[in-house]
Motif scaffolding. Structure first.
Motif, PDB file in Angstrom:
ATOM      1  N   LYS A  51       0.837  -1.156   0.136  1.00 59.00           N
ATOM      2  CA  LYS A  51      -0.147   0.035  -0.038  1.00 59.00           C
ATOM      3  C   LYS A  51       0.876   1.317  -0.095  1.00 59.00           C
ATOM      4  O   LYS A  51       0.681   2.231  -0.536  1.00 59.00           O
ATOM      5  CB  LYS A  51      -0.951  -0.037   1.180  1.00 59.00           C
ATOM      6  N   ARG A  54       2.095   2.031  -3.740  1.00 63.66           N
ATOM      7  CA  ARG A  54       1.227   2.097  -4.840  1.00 63.66           C
ATOM      8  C   ARG A  54       0.938   3.574  -5.273  1.00 63.66           C
ATOM      9  O   ARG A  54       0.938   3.384  -6.890  1.00 63.66           O
ATOM     10  CB  ARG A  54       0.260   1.135  -4.571  1.00 63.66           C
ATOM     11  N   ASP A  55       0.898   4.219  -4.413  1.00 66.28           N
ATOM     12  CA  ASP A  55       0.809   5.718  -5.368  1.00 66.28           C
ATOM     13  C   ASP A  55       1.889   6.082  -6.240  1.00 66.28           C
ATOM     14  O   ASP A  55       1.473   6.644  -7.281  1.00 66.28           O
ATOM     15  CB  ASP A  55       0.334   6.744  -4.163  1.00 66.28           C
ATOM     16  N   VAL A  58       1.491   4.244  -9.489  1.00 66.02           N
ATOM     17  CA  VAL A  58       0.467   4.802 -10.185  1.00 66.02           C
ATOM     18  C   VAL A  58       1.032   5.867 -10.964  1.00 66.02           C
ATOM     19  O   VAL A  58       0.661   6.167 -12.294  1.00 66.02           O
ATOM     20  CB  VAL A  58      -0.934   4.776  -9.601  1.00 66.02           C
ATOM     21  N   ALA A  59       1.599   6.863 -10.132  1.00 64.45           N
ATOM     22  CA  ALA A  59       2.114   8.259 -10.733  1.00 64.45           C
ATOM     23  C   ALA A  59       2.896   8.080 -11.459  1.00 64.45           C
ATOM     24  O   ALA A  59       3.080   8.695 -12.788  1.00 64.45           O
ATOM     25  CB  ALA A  59       2.343   9.198  -9.416  1.00 64.45           C
ATOM     26  N   LEU A  67      -5.082   2.517  -9.585  1.00 61.80           N
ATOM     27  CA  LEU A  67      -5.572   2.058  -8.128  1.00 61.80           C
ATOM     28  C   LEU A  67      -6.805   1.095  -8.244  1.00 61.80           C
ATOM     29  O   LEU A  67      -7.684   1.306  -9.118  1.00 61.80           O
ATOM     30  CB  LEU A  67      -5.992   3.097  -7.064  1.00 61.80           C
ATOM     31  N   LEU A  73      -9.231  -0.315  -1.612  1.00 59.80           N
ATOM     32  CA  LEU A  73      -8.202   0.453  -1.088  1.00 59.80           C
ATOM     33  C   LEU A  73      -7.668  -0.033   0.001  1.00 59.80           C
ATOM     34  O   LEU A  73      -6.353   0.163   0.285  1.00 59.80           O
ATOM     35  CB  LEU A  73      -8.394   1.972  -1.294  1.00 59.80           C
TER      36      LEU A  73
END
Length: 117
Positions: A51, A54-55, A58-59, A67, A73
């Motif tokens: 977790k 993951r941002d 993705v970014a 996501l 989430l």
């Protein structure tokens, strides 16, 4: 682009992994823990992912990774568009997701065997 068969081949080659069909979706599990899953139309691959990282994933590649839906989430989970993945990348993602589900000694033994072949 990776295929469902390639995903299946990698996932089922891992110790303790098995395939399950849940609500018309193919899921790969260790025990009751899902480490990878295909969307119903088999165009997306969901997989276990930390977790806290993951941002950033993705970014870095928003055309490839996204996501999960809001209700998911809370899980260690990310989605990918299968058309955007190559086979080596898919293999790494699946193995890393599987490693999150098995005891460390099982993962270490599997990786040792792979390294000696």
């Amino acid at each position: 682009m990776v295929t469902v068969e390639q995903v299946r081949q990698v996932a089922l080659s891992l110790p303790r992994a098995y395939e399950a069909l849940v609500r018309d979706r193919v899921k790969f599990r260790v025990g009751w823990i899902v480490f990878a899953a295909l969307s119903a139309d088999e165009t997306e691959l969901g997989f276990g992912y930390p977790k806290e990282a993951r941002d950033a994933l993705v970014a870095a590649e928003p055309d490839k990774f996204f996501l999960p839906r809001t209700s998911d989430l809370r899980y260690h989970w990310v989605q990918a568009r299968m058309a955007a993945l190559d086979e080596g990348e898919m293999r790494e993602l699946i193995i890393d997701a599987w490693r999150m589900c098995v005891p460390r000694r099982v993962a270490a033994e599997h990786l040792r065997v792979l390294g000696s072949s």
